[in-house]
Design a protein around this motif. Structure first.
Motif, PDB file in Angstrom:
ATOM      1  N   ALA A 141       5.221  -7.471  -9.496  1.00 58.98           N
ATOM      2  CA  ALA A 141       6.403  -7.819 -10.140  1.00 58.98           C
ATOM      3  C   ALA A 141       7.189  -6.623 -10.262  1.00 58.98           C
ATOM      4  O   ALA A 141       8.606  -6.282 -10.407  1.00 58.98           O
ATOM      5  N   GLU A 142       6.581  -5.429 -10.446  1.00 56.82           N
ATOM      6  CA  GLU A 142       7.160  -4.102 -10.981  1.00 56.82           C
ATOM      7  C   GLU A 142       7.856  -3.578  -9.632  1.00 56.82           C
ATOM      8  O   GLU A 142       9.037  -3.009  -9.657  1.00 56.82           O
ATOM      9  N   GLN A 143       7.054  -3.723  -8.487  1.00 57.46           N
ATOM     10  CA  GLN A 143       7.503  -2.950  -7.328  1.00 57.46           C
ATOM     11  C   GLN A 143       8.431  -4.078  -6.364  1.00 57.46           C
ATOM     12  O   GLN A 143       9.096  -3.661  -5.448  1.00 57.46           O
ATOM     13  N   PHE A 144       7.957  -5.396  -6.355  1.00 59.40           N
ATOM     14  CA  PHE A 144       8.545  -6.329  -5.310  1.00 59.40           C
ATOM     15  C   PHE A 144       8.965  -7.681  -6.090  1.00 59.40           C
ATOM     16  O   PHE A 144       8.305  -8.558  -6.444  1.00 59.40           O
ATOM     17  N   PRO A 145      10.316  -7.317  -6.731  1.00 63.53           N
ATOM     18  CA  PRO A 145      10.768  -8.441  -7.579  1.00 63.53           C
ATOM     19  C   PRO A 145      11.197  -9.704  -6.558  1.00 63.53           C
ATOM     20  O   PRO A 145      11.334  -9.415  -5.134  1.00 63.53           O
ATOM     21  N   PRO A 146      11.585 -10.850  -7.004  1.00 59.16           N
ATOM     22  CA  PRO A 146      11.743 -11.920  -6.192  1.00 59.16           C
ATOM     23  C   PRO A 146      12.925 -11.707  -5.471  1.00 59.16           C
ATOM     24  O   PRO A 146      13.887 -11.373  -5.826  1.00 59.16           O
ATOM     25  N   ARG A 147      12.778 -12.114  -4.085  1.00 58.05           N
ATOM     26  CA  ARG A 147      14.074 -11.902  -3.300  1.00 58.05           C
ATOM     27  C   ARG A 147      15.158 -13.225  -3.310  1.00 58.05           C
ATOM     28  O   ARG A 147      14.284 -14.254  -3.593  1.00 58.05           O
ATOM     29  N   SER A 148      16.024 -13.155  -2.693  1.00 64.64           N
ATOM     30  CA  SER A 148      16.870 -14.638  -2.748  1.00 64.64           C
ATOM     31  C   SER A 148      16.279 -15.326  -1.783  1.00 64.64           C
ATOM     32  O   SER A 148      16.202 -14.928  -0.724  1.00 64.64           O
ATOM     33  N   ALA A 149      16.356 -16.674  -2.075  1.00 65.95           N
ATOM     34  CA  ALA A 149      15.855 -17.547  -0.929  1.00 65.95           C
ATOM     35  C   ALA A 149      14.523 -17.440  -0.924  1.00 65.95           C
ATOM     36  O   ALA A 149      14.198 -17.486   0.463  1.00 65.95           O
TER      37      ALA A 149
ATOM     38  N   HIS B 234       0.967  -1.266   0.109  1.00 62.97           N
ATOM     39  CA  HIS B 234       0.042   0.000  -0.015  1.00 62.97           C
ATOM     40  C   HIS B 234       0.908   1.357  -0.022  1.00 62.97           C
ATOM     41  O   HIS B 234       0.666   2.327  -0.674  1.00 62.97           O
ATOM     42  N   ALA B 235       2.246   1.060   0.493  1.00 67.03           N
ATOM     43  CA  ALA B 235       2.978   2.238   0.617  1.00 67.03           C
ATOM     44  C   ALA B 235       3.704   2.835  -0.504  1.00 67.03           C
ATOM     45  O   ALA B 235       4.100   3.628  -0.822  1.00 67.03           O
ATOM     46  N   CYS B 236       3.505   1.775  -1.240  1.00 68.98           N
ATOM     47  CA  CYS B 236       4.186   1.919  -2.771  1.00 68.98           C
ATOM     48  C   CYS B 236       3.195   1.815  -4.090  1.00 68.98           C
ATOM     49  O   CYS B 236       3.784   2.420  -5.037  1.00 68.98           O
ATOM     50  N   VAL B 237       2.195   1.439  -3.901  1.00 67.71           N
ATOM     51  CA  VAL B 237       1.406   1.210  -5.007  1.00 67.71           C
ATOM     52  C   VAL B 237      -0.089   2.225  -4.691  1.00 67.71           C
ATOM     53  O   VAL B 237      -0.693   1.832  -3.667  1.00 67.71           O
ATOM     54  N   SER B 238      -0.507   3.079  -5.794  1.00 66.55           N
ATOM     55  CA  SER B 238      -1.785   3.641  -5.357  1.00 66.55           C
ATOM     56  C   SER B 238      -2.900   2.468  -5.687  1.00 66.55           C
ATOM     57  O   SER B 238      -2.894   1.482  -6.272  1.00 66.55           O
ATOM     58  N   PRO B 239      -3.968   2.640  -4.712  1.00 66.53           N
ATOM     59  CA  PRO B 239      -5.252   1.826  -4.808  1.00 66.53           C
ATOM     60  C   PRO B 239      -5.699   1.636  -6.149  1.00 66.53           C
ATOM     61  O   PRO B 239      -6.354   0.842  -6.620  1.00 66.53           O
ATOM     62  N   GLU B 240      -5.703   2.908  -6.795  1.00 67.85           N
ATOM     63  CA  GLU B 240      -6.232   2.919  -8.253  1.00 67.85           C
ATOM     64  C   GLU B 240      -5.552   1.664  -8.978  1.00 67.85           C
ATOM     65  O   GLU B 240      -6.209   1.419 -10.250  1.00 67.85           O
ATOM     66  N   VAL B 241      -4.102   1.307  -8.839  1.00 66.22           N
ATOM     67  CA  VAL B 241      -3.623   0.543  -9.745  1.00 66.22           C
ATOM     68  C   VAL B 241      -4.477  -0.813  -9.830  1.00 66.22           C
ATOM     69  O   VAL B 241      -4.523  -1.675 -10.999  1.00 66.22           O
ATOM     70  N   TRP B 242      -5.094  -1.204  -8.683  1.00 64.66           N
ATOM     71  CA  TRP B 242      -5.645  -2.465  -8.758  1.00 64.66           C
ATOM     72  C   TRP B 242      -7.186  -2.325  -9.471  1.00 64.66           C
ATOM     73  O   TRP B 242      -7.978  -3.610  -9.581  1.00 64.66           O
ATOM     74  N   ALA B 243      -7.493  -1.407  -9.949  1.00 62.31           N
ATOM     75  CA  ALA B 243      -8.681  -0.919 -10.748  1.00 62.31           C
ATOM     76  C   ALA B 243      -9.016  -2.090 -11.800  1.00 62.31           C
ATOM     77  O   ALA B 243      -9.987  -2.751 -12.005  1.00 62.31           O
ATOM     78  N   ASP B 244      -7.875  -2.418 -12.634  1.00 63.36           N
ATOM     79  CA  ASP B 244      -8.192  -3.238 -13.857  1.00 63.36           C
ATOM     80  C   ASP B 244      -8.217  -4.741 -13.343  1.00 63.36           C
ATOM     81  O   ASP B 244      -8.974  -5.593 -13.977  1.00 63.36           O
ATOM     82  N   ALA B 245      -7.718  -5.131 -12.062  1.00 65.32           N
ATOM     83  CA  ALA B 245      -7.964  -6.357 -11.505  1.00 65.32           C
ATOM     84  C   ALA B 245      -9.384  -6.565 -11.145  1.00 65.32           C
ATOM     85  O   ALA B 245     -10.034  -7.524 -11.456  1.00 65.32           O
ATOM     86  N   VAL B 246     -10.012  -5.539 -10.380  1.00 62.74           N
ATOM     87  CA  VAL B 246     -11.301  -5.552  -9.823  1.00 62.74           C
ATOM     88  C   VAL B 246     -12.034  -5.724 -11.181  1.00 62.74           C
ATOM     89  O   VAL B 246     -13.212  -6.506 -11.325  1.00 62.74           O
ATOM     90  N   ALA B 247     -12.133  -4.888 -12.366  1.00 62.91           N
ATOM     91  CA  ALA B 247     -12.897  -4.965 -13.481  1.00 62.91           C
ATOM     92  C   ALA B 247     -12.643  -6.310 -14.176  1.00 62.91           C
ATOM     93  O   ALA B 247     -13.928  -6.675 -14.751  1.00 62.91           O
ATOM     94  N   ALA B 248     -11.725  -6.882 -14.230  1.00 67.10           N
ATOM     95  CA  ALA B 248     -11.653  -8.101 -14.663  1.00 67.10           C
ATOM     96  C   ALA B 248     -12.393  -9.269 -14.277  1.00 67.10           C
ATOM     97  O   ALA B 248     -12.931 -10.159 -14.831  1.00 67.10           O
ATOM     98  N   LEU B 249     -12.150  -9.309 -12.871  1.00 69.86           N
ATOM     99  CA  LEU B 249     -13.105 -10.316 -11.876  1.00 69.86           C
ATOM    100  C   LEU B 249     -14.676  -9.814 -12.118  1.00 69.86           C
ATOM    101  O   LEU B 249     -15.205 -10.905 -12.276  1.00 69.86           O
ATOM    102  N   THR B 250     -14.769  -8.636 -11.907  1.00 70.25           N
ATOM    103  CA  THR B 250     -16.237  -8.198 -12.111  1.00 70.25           C
ATOM    104  C   THR B 250     -16.678  -8.798 -13.303  1.00 70.25           C
ATOM    105  O   THR B 250     -17.957  -9.278 -13.411  1.00 70.25           O
ATOM    106  N   GLU B 251     -16.213  -8.706 -14.348  1.00 70.24           N
ATOM    107  CA  GLU B 251     -16.554  -9.055 -15.703  1.00 70.24           C
ATOM    108  C   GLU B 251     -16.738 -10.344 -15.846  1.00 70.24           C
ATOM    109  O   GLU B 251     -17.755 -11.101 -16.402  1.00 70.24           O
TER     110      GLU B 251
END
Length: 232
Positions: A212-220, A172-189
């Protein structure tokens, strides 16, 4: 709406693929019903019973409108007693109470029909209860205790036709809530087309791209939350 083992497997595979490119954790919950909204049904029934019968009074409503009541007090008996007027008033009040009870029961049963109940339930109330149910699932499945606080819940409320995406504070500190709108729309449809699994797969992929853009995989990196769909 039934979810088969194959449906669960497809959702699990979609989560696993999305998490290959991120350290975030995605979890999916489908709720058939988040609330009975019994209080809403009772409120509408009580309001209808209180207000609708009032419209009968200007039309001359009385005990004679209900077959059987006048027979309790015959005309001869009423004429022979000075309390005839009180009896008439009592009969009218009894008839009015019966009408109120009938209206209450009729409206209450009507609001038990899912489509009617959804129409009569205020949208803000439905959103609040869906959001509360989603938060309960978020906490119940431990999405708030991942190492980097990067848990994401995709929540669908079938009866309410509502979708919630909840991200933990690390996201939440790194990503605007509006970013999830597409995911909400896809599931709603997907839910609208009666294809919930396809909608869930698309929503998972979109959430995975954001993570993936904000939190790439960590080692281990380890899988802290099971890759699964829960239906309640």
């Amino acid at each position: 709406m039934q979810f088969t083992q194959q449906d669960h497997a497809r959702v699990s595979e979609a989560i696993a693929r999305a998490e290959e490119n991120t350290s975030g954790e995605i979890f999916c919950v489908v709720a058939r019903q988040v609330s009975s909204y019994r209080d809403v049904s009772l409120a509408w029934a009580a309001a209808a019973a209180l207000l609708l019968p009032l419209a009968l009074i200007p039309l001359g409503f009385g005990a004679h409108w209900l077959p059987g009541l006048p027979g309790l007090w015959g005309a001869e008996w009423q004429a022979a007693h000075a309390a005839a007027r009180e009896v008439e008033i009592g009969q009218a009040l009894a008839a009015y109470a019966l009408v109120q009870a009938a209206v209450f029961l009729g409206v209450f049963l009507l609001t038990l029909i899912p489509a009617v109940r959804r129409l009569l339930t205020p949208a803000p109330l439905r959103r609040t209860r869906v959001r509360r149910a989603a938060m309960q699932q978020f906490l119940a499945h431990g999405l708030h205790v991942t190492e980097a606080r990067t848990g994401v819940l995709i929540f669908a409320a079938l009866a309410d036709h509502q979708v919630e995406v909840i991200a933990d504070e690390g996201i939440h500190a790194c990503v605007s809530p509006e970013v999830w709108a597409d995911a909400v729309a896809a599931l709603t449809e997907g839910l609208r087309r009666n294809q919930p699994v396809e909608g869930m797969q698309q929503a998972i992929a979109l959430c995975g791209n954001v993570l993936a853009e904000q939190f790439p995989p960590r080692s281990a990196d380890i899988n802290e939350v099971p890759d699964r769909l829960v239906v309640i």
